[in-house]
Write an enzyme that holds these catalytic residues in place. Structure first.
Site, short mmCIF file in Angstrom:
data_model
loop_
_atom_site.label_atom_id
_atom_site.label_comp_id
_atom_site.label_asym_id
_atom_site.label_seq_id
_atom_site.Cartn_x
_atom_site.Cartn_y
_atom_site.Cartn_z
N ASP A 187 8.36 4.26 -1.55
CA ASP A 187 7.02 4.28 -0.95
C ASP A 187 7.22 4.63 0.51
O ASP A 187 8.36 4.75 0.98
CB ASP A 187 6.32 2.93 -1.12
CG ASP A 187 4.80 3.07 -1.16
OD1 ASP A 187 4.22 3.59 -0.18
OD2 ASP A 187 4.19 2.66 -2.15
N HIS A 264 2.04 8.44 -0.53
CA HIS A 264 2.97 7.33 -0.29
C HIS A 264 4.39 7.86 -0.12
O HIS A 264 5.35 7.26 -0.61
CB HIS A 264 2.90 6.30 -1.42
CG HIS A 264 1.63 5.51 -1.44
ND1 HIS A 264 1.41 4.45 -0.59
CD2 HIS A 264 0.52 5.63 -2.20
CE1 HIS A 264 0.21 3.94 -0.82
NE2 HIS A 264 -0.35 4.64 -1.79
N GLU A 318 -3.92 7.37 -4.10
CA GLU A 318 -4.29 7.28 -2.70
C GLU A 318 -3.83 8.46 -1.84
O GLU A 318 -3.51 8.31 -0.67
CB GLU A 318 -3.77 5.96 -2.10
CG GLU A 318 -4.39 4.74 -2.74
CD GLU A 318 -3.96 3.44 -2.07
OE1 GLU A 318 -4.82 2.55 -1.94
OE2 GLU A 318 -2.79 3.30 -1.71
#
Length: 677
Positions: A187, A264, A318
């Site tokens: 991440d 990410h 995201e």
């Protein structure tokens, strides 16, 4: 090797002695599907004869559970003692993980269709021995899992935990019959997996300034080099990965790696900035750059060489997508592929990853954002933003794993947030986890729900001890949700068993939340109150936000108070003050006017900067009763619940209550009731 691993794995997890005389009065967790109690008991001899009708190499792998528990055993060809049988007998549960354990006064018969079933059946036998001693009540247990996917997710990017911690959690998982470890290896906060063809991933992307995620996040989010003074982080070598996988395999657990794409990925782009749209790092992977796909395919090739799992998690969540709209390479890709928007561009990238994995015999999993722009044909959706994405995917024929934040995000508080260790946000007690049903019968496509998973994100969880504290005993509840038919669930009985299991886990070295001291839900939520303003009309100068309407116009005078979570009965206002006027219907003698507010820094929820309370006889001319200033620091991350009110003596019919926002963009105000006495 596997025998040795199993011995180490199960030694700390055995239940202590708690003798009962009826098989149905047990401490098993998860609870078996069917338990029939019979007369008599089976006496375990000093050396238990074990007959095995299965591949010969299975004997050692299975009986190590017995010897670890203190039951010496020997292999025999007779039918006395304990028999283990792999069979396709039609009377058995159809699942390879199911089993039947028949205990009579003269013998015990354990049969299953697969070795995993024998493994779980032996776990049950050992647990019964630990509870009842050498005299185990007679009866028959027929058992099978509700779902094939029973998962635990561990985020080791935000805060790194070593291989011994991972193996320790695998041991607990196996004891709970969880069979999927979703390992969040990469991440933006750090890359944790050795990749030979991209050495900078572990030389640079695995290291950062700041001991914890929180320190790194609030101090510029700077990466470092592994030899640089003051950096923290870490990664798993390929040999360490193999060691973890060997332990997992011996426990019938599949380890599913997650390699984030296209978002990410700040840590990757810090090491290899040419893969970003700006070629300077930051943001998302550039989908228009063919080198992005070369990178991902090279990484995934090494990942697949390590991990035998048929499932590979690709992330997909995201993505900001903002750079793609202006990136020349992304625009060119959209033109050449005839993509209408950036959502379809993301779908293009995800589809390429899915085809690559499928060509190598693997199945792709992605968070529910992979639905945006069109879902790849063979993709499995992991639904985290509520259940909507999972329900949509299941209804359209796609496999789904349910892991909604409302019930499965274990980075939420499990008790009074003002006294618990720091967490992300939300209130998720044991009872709420247990009540969850991932695939209710009336859900369209419910048969396509593969299972359920708890997610532990570690932004606010810097230590192994804290991680275990957040996982257990809530994962006990999710384990039973994943295993047991929902019609058979009983929270009162479950909690009794969970307390016993938590006590034993703590004695075995796990840092477990103490159910004995659980205070439970915010007391104000437990009962409806009555006061002078109950049921009175409220006029809003500023309206609530559509996401948190509570009971809309009735919220502030309906006598209902909010719980620890701002999502329960609290009314939310975004980027706005609160200004309301209550009509009491007639002039009243008034001695106090009060309302409660929340500060929850991680969720951008703040106490008001100040509150102004005014009174009027005619609803036109108001005079101030009080201006209450807030003295709780805006930067304080500890959740706080405060009452802002006035006490005194006055009369009036109309009350105006104003709560002034602290002015932070994106900031929320939440209140639940204006109490007038």
């Amino acid at each position: 090797m596997k025998n040795f691993i199993l011995l180490l794995c199960f030694a700390p997890l055995l239940l202590g002695s708690c003798k009962k005389n009826n098989l149905t009065d047990n401490l098993l967790l998860p609870q078996p599907q069917i338990i029939e109690s019979h007369k008599g008991h089976f006496q375990i001899p000093n050396e238990l004869p074990v007959q095995i009708d299965a591949p010969s190499d299975a004997f050692g792998r299975l009986t190590v559970l017995l010897t670890t528990a203190g039951i010496p055993c020997r292999q025999t060809i007779t039918t006395e003692g304990l028999s283990l049988r792999l069979t396709d007998n039609p009377s058995l549960p159809t699942s390879k993980e199911g089993y039947r354990l028949a205990i009579s006064p003269d013998k015990v018969e354990l049969s299953a269709r697969g070795e995993a079933g024998l493994f779980y059946g032996l776990q049950t036998f050992v647990a019964l021995y630990e509870q009842y001693g050498r005299q185990i009540p007679a009866g028959t247990i027929t058992d099978w899992p509700r779902f094939e996917w029973r998962g635990m997710h561990l985020d080791v990017s935000r805060n790194f935990f070593d291989k011994e911690f991972i193996k320790k959690q695998l041991r607990m998982m196996a004891s709970l019959r969880l069979n999927r470890l979703h390992w969040h290896l990469v991440d933006g906060a750090g890359w944790r997996l050795e990749i030979d063809c991209y050495p900078l991933l572990t030389q640079q992307a695995a290291w950062r300034h700041g001991k914890t995620w929180h320190e790194w996040w609030t101090s510029g989010r700077r990466y470092g080099h592994q030899n640089e003074v003051g950096v923290s982080g870490g990664f798993y070598t390929k040999e360490e990965i193999r060691e973890v996988l060997a332990c997992a395999d011996s426990l019938h657990i599949t380890v599913v790696p997650e390699i984030e794409f296209p978002s990410h990925s700040e840590e990757v782009l810090a090491a290899y900035p040419a893969l970003s749209c700006t070629e300077k790092g930051g943001g998302d992977f550039c989908i228009g750059n063919e080198q992005t796909f070369k990178f991902m395919e090279n990484v995934l090739t090494e990942v697949m060489e390590l991990f035998p799992s048929e499932y590979i998690h690709i992330g997909g969540d995201e993505a900001s997508k903002s750079a793609w709209a202006v990136c020349p390479k992304c625009r060119a890709r959209m033109d050449s592929e005839r993509l209408a928007n950036v959502d379809e561009l993301q779908s293009y990238g995800i589809r390429r990853m899915e085809r690559f994995l499928r060509a190598h015999g693997r199945k792709m999993i992605g968070w529910d954002e992979i639905l945006e722009g069109g879902l790849a044909e063979g993709a499995i959706v992991m639904s985290w933003r509520g259940e909507e994405g999972g329900r949509k995917a299941a209804a359209s024929g796609h496999p789904v794993i349910m892991t909604p934040g409302s019930h499965c995000y274990f980075d939420s508080y499990q008790d009074n947030p003002m006294r618990e260790p720091m967490a992300m946000s939300g209130y998720l007690p044991l009872s709420k986890v247990y009540e969850y049903d991932p695939a209710p019968a009336d859900m369209s496509g419910h048969e396509r729900v593969l299972g359920v998973q708890a997610n532990l994100w570690t932004e606010y969880i810097p230590t192994p001890e804290h991680a275990e504290y957040m996982l257990y005993p809530r994962h006990f509840a999710l384990a039973e949700v994943a295993w047991l038919d929902p019609a058979k669930k009983d929270f009162t009985d479950f909690r009794r068993r969970a307390v016993a299991r938590a006590d034993k886990a703590r004695a075995a070295g796990y840092h477990v939340f103490d159910l004995h001291t659980e205070s439970g839900e915010r007391p104000e939520k437990s009962k409806q109150i009555s006061h002078l303003a109950t049921g009175c009309p409220v006029t809003y100068t500023t309206l609530w936000h559509a996401k948190y309407p509570a009971e809309e116009a009735a919220t502030l005078t309906n006598g209902l108070r909010g719980g620890w979570s701002y999502g329960t009965r609290w009314q939310g206002f975004l980027d706005n003050d609160i200004e309301v006027t209550i009509d009491l219907g007639k002039n009243q003698q008034i001695r106090s006017i009060e309302a409660d507010f929340i500060q929850w820094f991680a969720a951008w929820v703040w106490l008001p900067r100040e509150v102004i309370i005014s009174i009027s006889d005619d609803g036109k001319e108001f005079h101030e009763l009080a201006v209450i200033k807030n003295d709780y620091p805006e930067e304080e991350e500890r959740p706080e619940y405060r009452t802002f009110g006035w006490q005194g003596k006055t009369t009036g019919r109309y009350i105006r209550y104003r709560a002034i926002s602290n002015g932070r963009a994106g900031g929320w105000l939440f209140t639940d009731e204006i109490v007038v006495r």
